[in-house]
Design a protein around this motif. Structure first.
Motif, PDB file in Angstrom:
ATOM      1  N   VAL A 108      -8.500 -11.965 175.304  1.00  0.00           N
ATOM      2  CA  VAL A 108      -8.752 -12.478 173.951  1.00  0.00           C
ATOM      3  C   VAL A 108      -8.820 -11.264 173.028  1.00  0.00           C
ATOM      4  O   VAL A 108      -9.495 -10.272 173.326  1.00  0.00           O
ATOM      5  CB  VAL A 108     -10.034 -13.351 173.888  1.00  0.00           C
ATOM      6  N   CYS A 121      -7.824 -19.816 170.784  1.00  0.00           N
ATOM      7  CA  CYS A 121      -6.757 -19.654 171.765  1.00  0.00           C
ATOM      8  C   CYS A 121      -6.888 -18.274 172.401  1.00  0.00           C
ATOM      9  O   CYS A 121      -7.207 -17.300 171.725  1.00  0.00           O
ATOM     10  CB  CYS A 121      -5.399 -19.787 171.068  1.00  0.00           C
ATOM     11  N   HIS A 122      -6.654 -18.209 173.704  1.00  0.00           N
ATOM     12  CA  HIS A 122      -6.629 -16.936 174.425  1.00  0.00           C
ATOM     13  C   HIS A 122      -5.435 -16.957 175.372  1.00  0.00           C
ATOM     14  O   HIS A 122      -4.763 -17.976 175.518  1.00  0.00           O
ATOM     15  CB  HIS A 122      -7.941 -16.694 175.173  1.00  0.00           C
ATOM     16  N   GLN A 123      -5.185 -15.839 176.017  1.00  0.00           N
ATOM     17  CA  GLN A 123      -4.072 -15.741 176.942  1.00  0.00           C
ATOM     18  C   GLN A 123      -4.600 -15.538 178.364  1.00  0.00           C
ATOM     19  O   GLN A 123      -5.569 -14.812 178.574  1.00  0.00           O
ATOM     20  CB  GLN A 123      -3.133 -14.565 176.597  1.00  0.00           C
ATOM     21  N   THR A 163       2.547 -15.272 181.062  1.00  0.00           N
ATOM     22  CA  THR A 163       1.493 -15.411 180.059  1.00  0.00           C
ATOM     23  C   THR A 163       1.409 -16.863 179.615  1.00  0.00           C
ATOM     24  O   THR A 163       2.426 -17.479 179.280  1.00  0.00           O
ATOM     25  CB  THR A 163       1.778 -14.521 178.832  1.00  0.00           C
ATOM     26  N   THR A 164       0.212 -17.407 179.621  1.00  0.00           N
ATOM     27  CA  THR A 164      -0.037 -18.781 179.198  1.00  0.00           C
ATOM     28  C   THR A 164      -1.092 -18.776 178.103  1.00  0.00           C
ATOM     29  O   THR A 164      -2.118 -18.091 178.233  1.00  0.00           O
ATOM     30  CB  THR A 164      -0.517 -19.635 180.397  1.00  0.00           C
ATOM     31  N   ASP A 165      -0.830 -19.507 177.045  1.00  0.00           N
ATOM     32  CA  ASP A 165      -1.809 -19.659 175.963  1.00  0.00           C
ATOM     33  C   ASP A 165      -2.713 -20.848 176.283  1.00  0.00           C
ATOM     34  O   ASP A 165      -2.223 -21.945 176.583  1.00  0.00           O
ATOM     35  CB  ASP A 165      -1.124 -19.900 174.618  1.00  0.00           C
ATOM     36  N   SER A 180      -6.163 -22.958 174.804  1.00  0.00           N
ATOM     37  CA  SER A 180      -7.102 -23.170 173.693  1.00  0.00           C
ATOM     38  C   SER A 180      -8.328 -23.919 174.196  1.00  0.00           C
ATOM     39  O   SER A 180      -8.204 -24.885 174.958  1.00  0.00           O
ATOM     40  CB  SER A 180      -6.445 -23.981 172.575  1.00  0.00           C
ATOM     41  N   SER A 238      -0.270 -23.966 176.622  1.00  0.00           N
ATOM     42  CA  SER A 238       1.153 -23.741 176.396  1.00  0.00           C
ATOM     43  C   SER A 238       1.618 -22.714 177.419  1.00  0.00           C
ATOM     44  O   SER A 238       1.298 -21.533 177.302  1.00  0.00           O
ATOM     45  CB  SER A 238       1.404 -23.242 174.971  1.00  0.00           C
TER      46      SER A 238
END
Length: 190
Positions: free
Chosen positions: A76, A101-103, A122-124, A126, A165
């Motif tokens: 984050v 939102c973080h990764q 990498t996935t977002d 929330s 996402s």
């Protein structure tokens, strides 16, 4: 369909994910230094750890099988959130993730005697807004203690996730699509 591999991970979630796609594997226990190097980006860090775990496993079994190593981190604002040290650290992490939102970055490395392959996904993710009561109750479940970023999407922490996402399985600990492709390519090159 897949080559037999050794999994250099103590994660029960990674074992379950490999079983889900019917990868034949045995386990190898490894211990690597997970210290962050000065100036190391999150992608470089997680990729290095996945490779280090795979290499340590390969060295341990003398390259008898290809070895899969993986690592997952939560990021984050370009800050890496590891496993919580204690309840205060966990609460700080949840407050950072709350309503934002973080990764989640998961790197996978496959190492054999003469070749290697790797990827990073990498996935977002929330989170909904969390209350102090949400955070305290979740800590009491015991689930956050061994999880990067202090939560498990596949467990009770999933109730905080309002949107994702990218790869759900990568957030759990192993991106199935990318792992499948790594193993298929490996088999074709063998």
């Amino acid at each position: 369909m897949y080559p037999e591999i050794a999994l250099a991970s103590a994660s029960p979630r990674r074992r379950e994910l490999l079983q889900q796609i019917a990868v034949p594997f045995s386990l190898v226990q490894v211990d690597v230094d997970e210290s962050l190097h000065d100036g190391e980006s999150p992608v470089a860090y997680v990729s290095r750890l996945a490779r280090a775990k795979a290499q340590a496993g390969a060295d341990q079994i003398h390259f008898a099988l290809p070895v899969l190593g993986a690592d997952t981190i939560v990021v984050v604002d370009q800050h890496i959130l590891g496993k919580p040290a204690d309840e205060a650290d966990f609460s700080r992490m949840m407050q950072l993730l709350s309503g934002r939102c973080h990764q989640v970055l998961t790197a996978v490395a496959l190492i054999g005697r003469h070749n290697s392959a790797s990827c990073c996904v990498t996935t977002d993710v929330s989170f909904r807004q969390l209350t102090a009561a949400d955070i305290a109750a979740y800590w009491q479940t015991g689930e956050p203690r061994d999880k990067a970023g202090g939560y498990g999407i596949q467990g009770q922490g999933g109730r905080f996730v309002s949107h994702i996402s990218g790869s759900y399985s990568a957030v759990v600990g192993l991106p199935l699509c990318e792992t499948d492709l790594l193993l298929r390519n490996w088999q074709e090159q063998a």
